[in-house]
Write a protein that holds these residues in place. Structure first.
Motif, short mmCIF file in Angstrom:
data_model
loop_
_atom_site.label_atom_id
_atom_site.label_comp_id
_atom_site.label_asym_id
_atom_site.label_seq_id
_atom_site.Cartn_x
_atom_site.Cartn_y
_atom_site.Cartn_z
N ILE A 56 2.14 83.61 52.19
CA ILE A 56 1.46 84.20 52.40
C ILE A 56 1.50 83.04 54.12
CG2 ILE A 56 -1.27 83.66 53.75
CD1 ILE A 56 -2.00 84.80 51.15
N VAL A 57 1.49 83.53 54.75
CA VAL A 57 1.42 82.92 56.76
C VAL A 57 -0.26 82.50 57.00
CG1 VAL A 57 1.77 83.27 59.06
CG2 VAL A 57 3.74 83.82 57.01
N LEU A 58 -0.75 81.87 56.76
CA LEU A 58 -1.72 81.85 57.39
C LEU A 58 -1.94 82.05 59.22
CD1 LEU A 58 -4.99 81.24 55.98
CD2 LEU A 58 -4.21 79.29 56.02
N ALA A 59 -2.43 82.64 59.60
CA ALA A 59 -3.49 82.69 61.03
C ALA A 59 -4.58 81.76 60.84
CB ALA A 59 -2.80 84.07 61.54
N LEU B 203 -0.26 72.34 54.92
CA LEU B 203 -0.30 73.63 54.89
C LEU B 203 -0.02 73.73 56.08
CD1 LEU B 203 -2.37 76.06 53.10
CD2 LEU B 203 -1.16 76.43 54.98
N ASP B 204 1.14 74.11 56.15
CA ASP B 204 1.90 75.18 57.88
C ASP B 204 1.62 76.37 58.23
OD1 ASP B 204 3.15 75.16 60.50
OD2 ASP B 204 4.84 74.35 59.62
N GLY B 205 0.81 76.74 58.83
CA GLY B 205 -0.17 78.07 58.82
C GLY B 205 1.30 78.99 59.25
N ARG B 206 1.82 78.63 60.00
CA ARG B 206 3.20 79.62 60.28
C ARG B 206 3.98 79.79 59.90
NH1 ARG B 206 2.77 75.77 65.91
NH2 ARG B 206 2.83 74.33 64.65
N GLN B 207 4.22 79.61 58.76
CA GLN B 207 5.52 79.60 57.58
C GLN B 207 4.59 80.04 56.60
OE1 GLN B 207 8.31 78.72 59.00
NE2 GLN B 207 7.59 77.79 60.59
N PRO B 208 5.73 81.27 55.64
CA PRO B 208 4.50 81.54 54.63
C PRO B 208 5.18 80.43 53.62
CG PRO B 208 7.25 82.06 54.65
CD PRO B 208 6.84 81.51 56.50
#
Length: 425
Positions: A361-364, A381-386
């Motif tokens: 998931i890409v967490l925006a 958790l880097d939201g800009r990466q899946p």
């Protein structure tokens, strides 16, 4: 001395706080109120028997969740000490601190919270209602149709799959493409992706409204060989003939109709505020509940607050937004009632877990103005990466956080920011 109005004479009962809507926003607000003031007189008005965890329908449409696991009885979720009035609202009389139910009863209030959600306008697309759930036409925006999405994805061997997105605003703006990515992932894993032509037909002009997340999404658009058609608005569906009609602007800037064949069509309907809101004194010119974006207090009526999908705030219309808004509204209602000293403010937080494949998931996460607002440090958790961690959050953590946290008044990662200089509505 002011004369007593007919509405005031007809009042059948009153409550300190009336909440219109028993969805995520309404129940969370009631729970937040009761957790702060256990003896407060709070009532929720909602005619529904069943409450749905709507964020789960994306995963139902991918065969990860069962539809029945996203539904619970309304009676089981009404907070202890809160009165449930199982009825619909007909009209509002804010000048008299009252509202009218569809059975004619009139209820008074000291404070009113309005969070009825929004209206999915299936009938706005010609022929759609007659073909939903058959002829390859589906939508994850309905509880009964999400399983059909998974059925279609499994059964499609070749042909054309269309995924539509209407003009904004809509609830969970990422959901139209989530359905597409998960379907494509299934076709890739089953060796059928090259035989299926996938097109994303978006009435808007961008893939996602917060630019920071677009690069990661574009990698999946390329991976799945998805054709992006911006400026295409679905206006008609012929289910038996399997033809979808879109309106777009041509090179001369004039509107033209484009008809496309499909073997699978995932539709997201246009969305508006509910009719009883649009036709009320609470609405702005566009029909949405007219509130201050930070206090969530109505701009004309100081004892009315609004939250959730039905307001005119510019945040993403998601359950994550409602989770942050509920404690703000609860706090500000109690300030109005002289139970708390300091107001709270909402910063526009919204979240959209973009399911780009099964397991990632890409967490925006973002606030007003599209400012990225991660809940976790990038090393975790880097939201800009899946990431698989974001999938684990969506699949394993968020459902119990919703049922046992948000709806119970537990404000984990959602405590409101208190301010002394919040602008007045």
């Amino acid at each position: 001395m002011r004369p007593i109005s007919p509405v005031q004479r007809a009042v059948n009962g009153s409550h300190q706080v009336l909440i219109v809507g028993g969805g995520a926003a309404g129940i969370a607000t009631a729970s937040s109120l009761i957790s702060r003031e256990p003896h407060l007189d709070v009532a929720i008005i909602d005619p529904a028997d069943t409450h749905y965890y709507q964020p789960g329908w994306t995963l139902v449409g991918a065969g990860v969740f069962r539809a029945e696991d996203t539904a619970r009885s309304m009676a089981s979720l009404i907070p202890k000490g809160v009165t449930w009035i199982q009825a619909a609202v007909s009209s509002f009389e804010p000048e008299h601190n009252a509202l009218v139910l569809n059975d004619g009863r009139v209820l008074g209030y000291d404070q009113l919270v309005v969070c009825p959600g929004l209206k999915l306008d299936w009938n706005a697309i010609e022929g759609l209602s007659e073909t939903l759930g058959k002829n390859g036409v589906t939508s994850n925006y309905r509880y009964d149709l999400a399983p059909y999405t998974w059925q279609l994805a499994q059964n499609l061997k070749q042909g054309q799959a269309l995924f539509s997105q209407p003009p904004m605003p809509i609830k969970c703006a990422g959901a139209p493409q989530k359905a597409m990515y998960l379907s494509c992932d299934h076709w890739l894993r089953s060796g059928r992706l090259e035989q299926i032509n996938t097109r994303f037909l978006n009435a808007g002009g961008v893939l996602f409204g917060v630019p920071d997340y677009v690069p990661a999404l574009m990698e999946y658009v390329k991976k799945y060989d998805i054709a992006l058609d911006f400026g295409h608005n679905l206006v008609a569906v012929d289910g038996p003939s399997k033809r979808a009609t879109f309106v777009r602007n041509n090179a001369e800037g004039k509107q033209e109709r484009v008809e496309l064949p499909f073997d699978m069509l995932h539709v997201v309907p246009p969305q508006t505020a509910p009719d009883f809101i649009r036709n009320s004194p609470l609405a702005d010119a566009a029909g949405w509940i007219d509130v201050d974006p930070h206090s969530l207090r109505h701009k004309r009526y100081s004892n009315i607050h609004g939250l959730g999908d039905g307001t005119n705030t510019s945040n993403a219309k998601t359950a994550a937004a409602a989770r942050k808004q509920a404690p703000v509204v609860a706090t500000n209602v109690l300030v109005n009632l002289k139970r708390l000293p300091t107001r709270a403010q909402y910063d526009g937080y919204g979240s959209c877990p973009l399911t780009v494949e099964r397991g990632k998931i890409v967490l925006a996460e973002f606030t007003y103005g599209g400012k990225v607002a991660p809940s976790f440090p990038a090393w975790l958790l880097d939201g800009r990466q899946p990431t698989r961690r974001a999938w684990w959050l969506k699949e394993r953590i968020l459902p119990p956080l919703y049922w046992r946290g948000m709806l119970k008044g537990h404000e984990w990662l959602a405590r409101p920011s208190l301010v002394t200089d919040l602008p007045e509505s």
